[in-house]
Design a protein around this motif. Structure first.
Motif, short mmCIF file in Angstrom:
data_model
loop_
_atom_site.label_atom_id
_atom_site.label_comp_id
_atom_site.label_asym_id
_atom_site.label_seq_id
_atom_site.Cartn_x
_atom_site.Cartn_y
_atom_site.Cartn_z
N ARG A 136 0.82 -1.21 0.00
CA ARG A 136 0.00 0.00 0.00
C ARG A 136 0.86 1.26 0.00
O ARG A 136 0.41 2.31 -0.42
CB ARG A 136 -0.92 0.01 1.23
CG ARG A 136 -1.98 1.08 1.25
CD ARG A 136 -2.91 1.03 0.09
NE ARG A 136 -4.24 1.52 0.43
CZ ARG A 136 -5.25 1.63 -0.46
NH1 ARG A 136 -5.04 1.30 -1.72
NH2 ARG A 136 -6.42 2.08 -0.08
N CYS A 137 2.09 1.14 0.50
CA CYS A 137 2.95 2.32 0.56
C CYS A 137 3.40 2.74 -0.84
O CYS A 137 3.66 3.91 -1.06
CB CYS A 137 4.22 2.02 1.37
SG CYS A 137 3.96 1.91 3.14
N GLY A 138 3.52 1.77 -1.74
CA GLY A 138 3.95 2.10 -3.09
C GLY A 138 5.40 1.73 -3.35
O GLY A 138 6.29 2.58 -3.28
N THR A 139 5.63 0.44 -3.65
CA THR A 139 7.01 0.03 -3.96
C THR A 139 7.07 -0.87 -5.19
O THR A 139 8.12 -1.41 -5.50
CB THR A 139 7.62 -0.78 -2.79
OG1 THR A 139 6.80 -1.94 -2.58
CG2 THR A 139 7.73 0.03 -1.54
N TYR A 140 5.95 -1.02 -5.89
CA TYR A 140 5.91 -1.96 -7.01
C TYR A 140 6.99 -1.67 -8.05
O TYR A 140 7.64 -2.57 -8.57
CB TYR A 140 4.54 -1.94 -7.69
CG TYR A 140 3.39 -2.44 -6.84
CD1 TYR A 140 2.13 -1.86 -6.94
CD2 TYR A 140 3.54 -3.51 -5.96
CE1 TYR A 140 1.05 -2.32 -6.19
CE2 TYR A 140 2.47 -3.98 -5.21
CZ TYR A 140 1.23 -3.37 -5.33
OH TYR A 140 0.17 -3.82 -4.59
N VAL A 141 7.17 -0.39 -8.36
CA VAL A 141 8.15 -0.01 -9.39
C VAL A 141 9.55 -0.46 -8.97
O VAL A 141 10.30 -1.03 -9.76
CB VAL A 141 8.10 1.52 -9.62
CG1 VAL A 141 9.22 1.97 -10.52
CG2 VAL A 141 6.76 1.95 -10.18
N GLU A 142 9.87 -0.20 -7.72
CA GLU A 142 11.20 -0.56 -7.23
C GLU A 142 11.40 -2.07 -7.14
O GLU A 142 12.49 -2.59 -7.41
CB GLU A 142 11.44 0.08 -5.86
CG GLU A 142 11.60 1.61 -5.88
CD GLU A 142 10.32 2.36 -6.22
OE1 GLU A 142 9.22 1.81 -5.95
OE2 GLU A 142 10.39 3.47 -6.75
N VAL A 143 10.36 -2.77 -6.75
CA VAL A 143 10.45 -4.24 -6.68
C VAL A 143 10.73 -4.80 -8.07
O VAL A 143 11.60 -5.66 -8.25
CB VAL A 143 9.16 -4.87 -6.10
CG1 VAL A 143 9.17 -6.39 -6.26
CG2 VAL A 143 9.01 -4.50 -4.63
N LEU A 144 10.01 -4.30 -9.05
CA LEU A 144 10.21 -4.79 -10.42
C LEU A 144 11.61 -4.43 -10.92
O LEU A 144 12.22 -5.20 -11.67
CB LEU A 144 9.14 -4.23 -11.36
CG LEU A 144 7.77 -4.90 -11.18
CD1 LEU A 144 6.70 -4.17 -12.00
CD2 LEU A 144 7.81 -6.37 -11.60
N ALA A 145 12.12 -3.28 -10.51
CA ALA A 145 13.48 -2.91 -10.90
C ALA A 145 14.49 -3.88 -10.29
O ALA A 145 15.45 -4.29 -10.94
CB ALA A 145 13.78 -1.48 -10.45
N ALA A 146 14.25 -4.25 -9.04
CA ALA A 146 15.14 -5.21 -8.38
C ALA A 146 15.09 -6.56 -9.10
O ALA A 146 16.12 -7.19 -9.35
CB ALA A 146 14.74 -5.38 -6.91
N VAL A 147 13.89 -6.99 -9.46
CA VAL A 147 13.74 -8.27 -10.14
C VAL A 147 14.40 -8.23 -11.52
O VAL A 147 15.04 -9.19 -11.95
CB VAL A 147 12.25 -8.66 -10.27
CG1 VAL A 147 12.10 -9.93 -11.10
CG2 VAL A 147 11.64 -8.87 -8.91
N LYS A 148 14.27 -7.10 -12.18
CA LYS A 148 14.86 -6.97 -13.51
C LYS A 148 16.37 -7.18 -13.43
O LYS A 148 16.97 -7.87 -14.26
CB LYS A 148 14.55 -5.58 -14.07
CG LYS A 148 15.02 -5.37 -15.49
CD LYS A 148 14.46 -4.08 -16.06
CE LYS A 148 15.00 -3.86 -17.48
NZ LYS A 148 14.48 -2.65 -18.07
#
Lengths: 153, 282, 772
Positions: A136-148
């Motif tokens: 809910r805080c908003g980290t999806y973009v960063e998580v996907l960057a880490a996975v990439k």
């Protein structure tokens, strides 16, 4: 009446006695004081309780502790080895893929599960796999960057 | 969670006996649906009969003549990722893939999914299109039944007291092209507002066979027999697609729920059916 | 600058990625018990009889508290109105209201005991709809308003007597009747928003115990420890030094954990049990404990054909649930911004906070601003369409600028809204008037772009105090009662203190709140922390710097004006060999390298509004934002796909740009969810989707394919290093930006009731088709 189980938890064999109505999440948190896996919703949706069972992510809030018998369970506490972080944890730190941190262990375990299953996922595959872990805080973009980054190795 | 006892039978017979003898006992497979209901106080069973220690209840076998046989305790993820399902019934893999999230699919079983009878679910819709059957076992013996007859309504199945769903049987595929479409009205992670299973066999541009099932909008998946009749022997033109969509729209009897009003679902079904078939053709 | 403005490594990451954080639900204390609540099944009822005798006798049950345990207490509390009972007294006013609280040796025992408590209710008529609740014949929830004496409440309201309207707020400019008379056209519409959930993944959780001396201790996931401390002191008639509130890292708040919620009843239970008691809510219970209020917003605008907006009248009704919490504040905060960040010569703005028999509300990210923004920004686009002008140009014509006088009569400072809008328009590829062109025919997938802007105040006046302690080795600790809820204050405050004291980042730590140690802070809400606590922290650090300079000046025989502090050393500018380290300063001052140096500062903002006129100073700083969205609408299914979003906020000066961007990401997601599908649904006051299966938060798949965060920086003279707050800024304009994008995709078809779910869209398209 308690049930005796024998299980492998974070690479250590463990003999334990659990209640029939005890979930794996409760067992981890209450009996073993492993508080890294947390409850967010109790119905298997948010993913904050994600642990790996035989390498596959499950919602520990919906798994009975007794079903851990004979399985290999990995929790967030079991990822780092001898103080060395797992590459997934390193990547999360590098990409600052957290805010309040409550969903983070579950998210990390889901990423771990993804990479065990598919070491080089595309972004589409990663999104699809990880979409069941809510933040809910908003980290999806960063998580996907880490996975990439992890997928590129 | 409320207290309950856990019985862990080693055989199916033992499990059936336990369930027969005790009205307050419930079968536990993957647990994702059942434990949620227990946590909310909707079920208060005294005993859960854990089926997962019973051997031979999971696994996928495929045979050209007889088709698929899937043990009831096979996890949904294992159905989704099975090479034989992927090769011969890719649309079944699709329908399994869109269920909930990866964690639920790692835990929930196909048998549990069908026995639960949740109308807002994906696999049943495709399995009805595939003309799947279920094997039911109880102390008195076993019986087979079409899945379409097994699913009676919202959380209602033909399971008798003391009876368990032991296996799922899917007839051999018939040169179909197919698709499963899950439509959500809110988050992508929601349960389906509507699910369309479409299987089409074409020969020289003419439809030889159509299987069309609409799920999730009403208490049980609805097979569009009339539309299937209509399509057989015809060239699937834009006009034909419109008619099939329109027919489906009229036949379904959707119910109002949080995912959408009945009238919206009626409209939606027409659109989704048309598009699903168009996608299969092209 | 060395630290401020850089993306330093965020504090606390290692603990978060290894699962080592001890959140409130993780804490364990010796002999700890578990609490479970008995909750009312009715929305409105008299409580005739409570019998907990059987429950109390269950083995493993240590204590049960009910209204029979309230003697000697001030049983009612609240941040604005003392209307909320510690546990239900003579009646219950919402489904889920706590009637009794049980402490048991295990969660299971406590739950079983709850089932053994007998309660007889007499149902009363209930009211759930806002507009029904304001009628004179509606069932009344609270016969009178007793304003709280809590210091946390320093604002003034117009409380109403009788009926369910709790408070009214009104402010006006010019003569709106005149404005409408002079207008060429008038449009008038009503917009609605449902209640939504904060969605913090960590539920509310607290542990309470009483020390043998009679001191109350709470370990609780709260956003305002000072406020909770004060409330508990007032309830239990204790001096504040006998109440200690300790706050661990909090797993998300967004306003939902502001103000006393679990703490009063839990403290009561712990006192009776004589042992620590922990209460962690289930997700269903969170739905019964906090939420965002729904609202009905009526808006009327008069404008000239040349594009000038002459008059605007807004009437907004906020449904605040069964207990006021900060409902009047929310309604007030929405009131003066309800005509938008615009110069409009004639306006009349009125907002109401209204009681209903629904679960309590409280602060929510964006407060009452999202509601009115949904209305005024949708209207703005409709006006542009009517006038056939570019919606961006229409806005630019009216946007407030630096030093403009706002409707409250105050002069605006640090006004970044024009920059926000321009940069958003550019980032979204805004082409101008043609964005509102007729959509192509015979296409099922229609794309559209939309924009919206917002203005919000930070709660004013307020107080934040900070204390900095410098150790002899040149490391420092900031003592603050501001709460780390994920916004990154442990990082940004360290940057501020480190910058001021010339210390490397690793040598500054920020404490967690403990009211025994950390000084007063109003709350971690209203996006106020960076500005208020940051300023207090910077000044507290400056206090130490001055003390260091005092000693150094004498020792180095230099003038204070010539001194610089860098890398733990005081230097004389231009004379490199004249320097003295912090350790040496300590030795000079204390005789050896031991001791502590303290710096303190109480940062007070002044202002406030006259409740009679609505005029005064509403905000120590205003925050401005813009959102741009590009959507694709499937006109056959009604499904909306958000392709791209841009969030631009005026940060003043971003202390940690990456953290600001992360906050924007969270605001965007939350806004998008409430725009497209989030909605709490009730059936006669009973929540019917109170779990995450039925009420879903936006997922990774829902996240727009492209998201861009833009930080505009118009420094604020009173902020630390010019910084303002961004926690909420990006949220209010999201729903109207998406609504405008949808309307533009569809050639003007407008949905005025959130959320914009597919069935609503299809119904609207059908109506439109019939019209044409």
């Amino acid at each position: 009446m308690k049930i005796n189980i024998s299980t492998t938890l974070n690479d250590q064999t463990l003999e334990a006695s659990v209640y029939p109505n005890q979930t794996l999440l409760e067992f981890l948190r209450d009996d073993l004081s492993l508080k890294g896996s947390v409850e967010g919703c109790g119905v298997g949706v948010c993913g904050s309780c994600t642990v790996l069972v035989d390498g596959r992510p499950v919602s520990s809030c919906l798994m009975l502790a007794s079903d851990a018998a004979g399985k290999r369970i990995t929790t967030i506490e079991g990822l780092a080895r001898n103080g060395d972080l797992d590459p997934v944890q390193e990547a999360f730190l590098k990409h600052q893929a957290f805010q309040c941190g409550y969903c983070t262990p579950g998210m990390i375990m889901a990423v771990k599960g993804l990479l065990l299953n598919n070491p080089h996922p595309t972004e589409t595959q990663a999104r699809d796999y990880l979409s069941g872990n809510l933040c809910r805080c908003g980290t999806y973009v960063e998580v996907l960057a880490a996975v990439k980054e992890l997928a590129g190795r | 969670m409320r207290r309950f006892e856990l019985a862990e039978p080693q055989t199916l017979e033992e499990a059936c006996a336990l369930l027969s003898d005790d009205d307050d006992a419930k079968a536990l497979a993957g647990g994702t649906a059942l434990l949620t209901l227990i946590k909310h106080g909707i079920f208060i069973p005294k005993t859960l009969v854990n089926l997962k220690k019973i051997g031979g209840m999971s696994g996928i076998d495929y045979d050209r003549q007889r088709g698929l046989r899937i043990g009831a305790l096979t996890r949904i993820y294992d159905v989704e990722s099975s090479p034989v399902v992927g090769e011969h019934y890719p649309w079944l893999a699709e329908a399994c893939h869109v269920v909930a999230n990866i964690r639920i699919r790692n835990m929930a079983t196909i048998g549990g999914n069908l026995a639960h009878g949740d109308y807002q679910s994906d696999p049943p819709t495709m399995l009805v299109a595939l003309d799947a059957g279920v094997e039911l076992m109880r102390r008195e013996g076993t019986r087979q039944m079409k899945l379409s007859e097994f699913l009676l309504g919202s959380y209602e199945t033909a399971l008798e007291p003391g009876e368990l769903l032991s296996a799922l049987v899917v007839p051999p595929p018939d040169n179909w092209r197919g698709t499963y479409v899950k439509f959500t009205t809110g988050s992508s992670e929601e349960r389906p507002c509507a699910g369309i299973a479409a299987l089409l066999r074409m020969e020289q541009g003419v439809c030889r066979d159509l299987r069309l099932v609409v799920g999730a909008v009403s208490p049980r998946p609805v097979r569009m027999h009339h539309a299937e009749e209509f399509a057989r022997g015809k060239e699937i033109t834009e006009a034909v697609l419109q008619t099939i969509g329109s027919e489906a729209s009229h036949v379904v009897e959707p119910i109002d729920d949080l995912r959408g009003s009945a009238s919206y679902k009626r409209h939606l079904v027409g659109v989704l059916v048309r598009r699903a078939l168009a996608a299969v053709i092209h | 600058m060395a630290l401020v403005g850089s993306d330093v490594t965020m504090v606390g990451g290692l603990a978060k990625v290894t699962g080592a954080v001890n959140y409130a639900p993780d804490l364990q204390f010796p002999r700890m018990l578990y609490a479970k609540a008995l909750r009312s099944p009715y929305a409105h009822a008299k409580v005739l009889r409570i019998d907990a005798a059987t429950a109390e006798k269950l083995p493993g049950v240590i204590a049960v508290v009910t209204r029979d345990d309230l003697d000697g207490l001030n049983p009612y509390f609240g941040p604005v109105v003392d209307d909320q009972p510690v546990v239900a007294t003579d009646r219950v006013r919402h489904v889920g209201e706590v009637v009794a609280l049980v402490a048991g040796e295990s969660r299971e025992i406590a739950e079983e005991a709850v089932g053994l408590i007998e309660v007889d209710y007499e149902k009363l008529p209930a009211v759930f709809d806002i507009l029904e609740a304001i009628k004179t014949d509606a069932p009344v929830l609270h016969a009178q308003r007793k304003e709280t004496t809590a210091g946390v409440h320093r604002e003034e309201f117009n409380f109403q007597v009788g009926g369910n309207v709790c408070s009214v707020y009104h402010v006006e400019d010019g003569d709106v009747k005149q404005g409408f008379q002079e207008a060429d056209e008038i449009i008038e519409n009503t917009y609605t928003l449902p209640p939504v959930q904060h969605g913090h993944i960590e539920p509310h959780a607290a542990t309470a115990y009483w020390e043998p001396s009679g001191k109350l201790v709470l370990h609780t996931a709260t956003q305002n420890p000072s406020g909770v401390q004060e409330q508990l002191a007032q309830i239990f008639k204790l001096p504040e030094n006998q109440v200690r509130v300790i706050v661990p890292l909090v797993g998300g708040g967004y306003g939902g954990k502001t103000h006393a919620r679990l703490e009063p009843a839990l403290a009561l239970l712990a006192r009776k049990a004589r042992r620590p008691v922990q209460w962690v809510l289930t997700r269903d219970e969170v739905f019964l404990t906090g939420r965002r209020y729904g609202a009905v917003v009526k808006i009327k605008t008069g404008f000239k054909r040349d594009g000038r907006i002459l008059g605007r009248q807004v009437e907004a009704f906020y449904e605040i649930g069964a207990y006021a919490l900060n409902g009047p504040v929310n309604a007030k905060t929405g009131c003066y911004v309800s005509s938008g960040p615009y110069n409009i010569p004639n306006r009349s703005l009125t907002t109401y906070s209204v009681y209903t028999n629904l679960p309590p509300t409280g602060p929510f990210r964006g407060v009452g601003v999202s509601h009115v923004c949904w209305a005024y920004e949708s209207e703005m686009d409709d006006i542009a369409r009517r006038l056939n002008v570019d919606p961006v140009e229409l806005r630019l014509k009216h946007l407030v600028r630096e030093r403009d006088i706002f409707v409250t009569g105050e002069e605006l400072t640090s006004v970044g809204v024009t920059d926000c809008l321009r940069r958003t328009a550019e980032a979204i590829g805004w082409k101008g008037k043609e964005e509102q062109a007729e959509p192509p025919k015979k296409k099922n997938l229609l794309r559209g772009k939309g924009l919206a802007v917002a203005i919000k105040s930070t709660t004013t006046p307020t107080t934040s105090s900070a204390s900095v302690r410098l150790n002899a080795d040149g490391s420092a600790v900031l003592l603050t009662s501001s709460v780390e809820i994920g916004q990154g204050l442990l990082t940004s405050m360290a940057q501020i203190v480190g910058e001021e004291l010339g210390l490397p980042f690793e040598r500054v730590t920020v404490s967690s709140p403990d009211t025994d140690l950390t000084p007063y802070d109003k709350s971690t809400s209203s996006s106020r922390t960076t500005f208020h606590m940051g300023q207090a922290a910077q000044q507290a650090a400056r206090d130490i710097k001055n003390q260091l300079f005092d000693v150094a000046a004498k020792k180095l025989e230099a003038r204070i004006e010539d001194l610089e502090l860098r890398d733990g050393t005081v230097f004389v500018r231009g004379v490199p060999d004249k320097k003295i380290s912090i350790a040496e300063i300590f030795r000079t001052r204390f005789g050896s390298t031991v001791g502590s140096m303290f710096g303190g500062y109480c940062f007070k903002t002044t202002g406030g509004l006259d409740p009679k006129t609505g005029k005064g100073k509403a905000a120590a700083f205003w925050f401005f934002s813009a959102c741009g969205a590009e959507v694709e609408v499937d006109i056959e299914t009604g499904k909306v796909r958000v392709l791209k979003t841009v969030a631009a906020v005026d940060a003043g000066h971003a202390i940690h740009p990456k953290q600001c961007g992360l906050q924007n990401e969270g605001s965007l997601l939350s806004g998008m969810g409430s725009a497209l599908f989030e909605e709490m649904v009730y059936d006669n006051g009973q929540p019917i989707n109170s779990n995450f299966l039925e009420y879903m938060l936006p997922s990774m798949e829902d996240h727009p394919e492209e998201f861009q965060s833009i930080l505009v920086e118009i420094p604020h003279p009173d902020g630390p290093f010019g910084a303002k707050g961004v926690g909420e800024a990006a949220l209010p304009p999201v729903a109207p930006a998406i609504g405008n994008a949808i309307a533009n995709a569809l050639g003007g078809v407008r949905i005025r009731d959130l959320p914009i779910k597919p069935d609503k869209l299809i119904a609207a398209l059908l109506v439109e088709k019939e019209k044409r």
